[in-house]
Write a protein that holds these residues in place. Sequence first.
Motif, PDB file in Angstrom:
ATOM      1  N   THR A  61       0.710  -1.246  -0.080  1.00  0.00           N
ATOM      2  CA  THR A  61      -0.004  -0.038   0.002  1.00  0.00           C
ATOM      3  C   THR A  61       0.928   0.948  -0.013  1.00  0.00           C
ATOM      4  OG1 THR A  61      -1.745  -1.026   1.238  1.00  0.00           O
ATOM      5  CG2 THR A  61      -1.871   1.300   1.339  1.00  0.00           C
ATOM      6  N   ARG A  62       1.692   1.228   0.817  1.00  0.00           N
ATOM      7  CA  ARG A  62       2.616   2.491   0.959  1.00  0.00           C
ATOM      8  C   ARG A  62       3.513   2.685  -0.290  1.00  0.00           C
ATOM      9  NH1 ARG A  62       3.237   1.092   6.357  1.00  0.00           N
ATOM     10  NH2 ARG A  62       5.213  -0.093   6.164  1.00  0.00           N
ATOM     11  N   LEU A  63       3.789   1.728  -1.128  1.00  0.00           N
ATOM     12  CA  LEU A  63       4.578   1.487  -2.303  1.00  0.00           C
ATOM     13  C   LEU A  63       3.845   2.156  -3.307  1.00  0.00           C
ATOM     14  CD1 LEU A  63       7.228   1.097  -3.838  1.00  0.00           C
ATOM     15  CD2 LEU A  63       6.334  -1.310  -4.243  1.00  0.00           C
ATOM     16  N   ALA A  64       2.319   1.719  -3.456  1.00  0.00           N
ATOM     17  CA  ALA A  64       1.434   2.297  -4.357  1.00  0.00           C
ATOM     18  C   ALA A  64       1.019   3.789  -4.028  1.00  0.00           C
ATOM     19  CB  ALA A  64       0.163   1.437  -4.247  1.00  0.00           C
ATOM     20  N   LEU A  65       1.097   4.109  -2.788  1.00  0.00           N
ATOM     21  CA  LEU A  65       0.795   5.565  -2.555  1.00  0.00           C
ATOM     22  C   LEU A  65       2.214   6.455  -3.007  1.00  0.00           C
ATOM     23  CD1 LEU A  65      -0.179   5.129   1.131  1.00  0.00           C
ATOM     24  CD2 LEU A  65      -1.710   5.934  -0.643  1.00  0.00           C
ATOM     25  N   MET A  66       3.359   5.840  -2.849  1.00  0.00           N
ATOM     26  CA  MET A  66       4.431   6.874  -3.311  1.00  0.00           C
ATOM     27  C   MET A  66       4.611   6.584  -4.942  1.00  0.00           C
ATOM     28  SD  MET A  66       5.946   7.625  -0.647  1.00  0.00           S
ATOM     29  CE  MET A  66       7.851   7.942  -0.800  1.00  0.00           C
ATOM     30  N   GLU A  67       4.246   5.500  -5.433  1.00  0.00           N
ATOM     31  CA  GLU A  67       4.224   5.549  -7.042  1.00  0.00           C
ATOM     32  C   GLU A  67       3.305   6.466  -7.457  1.00  0.00           C
ATOM     33  OE1 GLU A  67       2.902   4.643 -10.763  1.00  0.00           O
ATOM     34  OE2 GLU A  67       1.510   4.314  -9.264  1.00  0.00           O
ATOM     35  N   ARG A  68       1.974   6.744  -6.789  1.00  0.00           N
ATOM     36  CA  ARG A  68       0.779   7.702  -7.308  1.00  0.00           C
ATOM     37  C   ARG A  68       1.514   9.083  -7.192  1.00  0.00           C
ATOM     38  NH1 ARG A  68      -0.840  11.669  -8.246  1.00  0.00           N
ATOM     39  NH2 ARG A  68      -2.926  12.014  -8.575  1.00  0.00           N
TER      40      ARG A  68
END
Length: 143
Positions: A61-68
């Motif tokens: 989830t944190r990786l997805a947030l950072m990617e966005r």
Amino acid sequence: MSAGRHLAGAHGAQIAPDTSGAPDTSGAPDTSGTSSTPGGPERGDRLEAAASVLALLADRTRLALMERLGRGEADVTTLTEACGAARPSVSQHLAKLRLAGLVTTRKDGRRVVYALGHGHLRRLVDEALNVADHQLGSLPPHD
């Protein structure tokens, strides 16, 4: 972190190690991984800080947030839609990222808008996703 080490280590410059055993008389800053300047970070501290960043990014989830966020600022609603997690979970992950200094916030009326703390994070996330693309696509490694 010294500017010399930062530029050499993070921006693509390659420095060949000296294996001659001769003393260094070049006057160039020491980039061996330890700091010779008072108050500068020791190699262990630097590795610990990097490990902490990578540990935070090791969550999907944190990786997805950072990617966005690497594509631009966003509010919680946008980030919730982008990562597909429940809003309370997204808020908790954002709080961790903010506490660690990886994301920043600003107010836009009643909304809180999130952004990456700096460009190195975008590049770090992009490279991690590139490695995943290679692994999933059975692509050959390259420089």
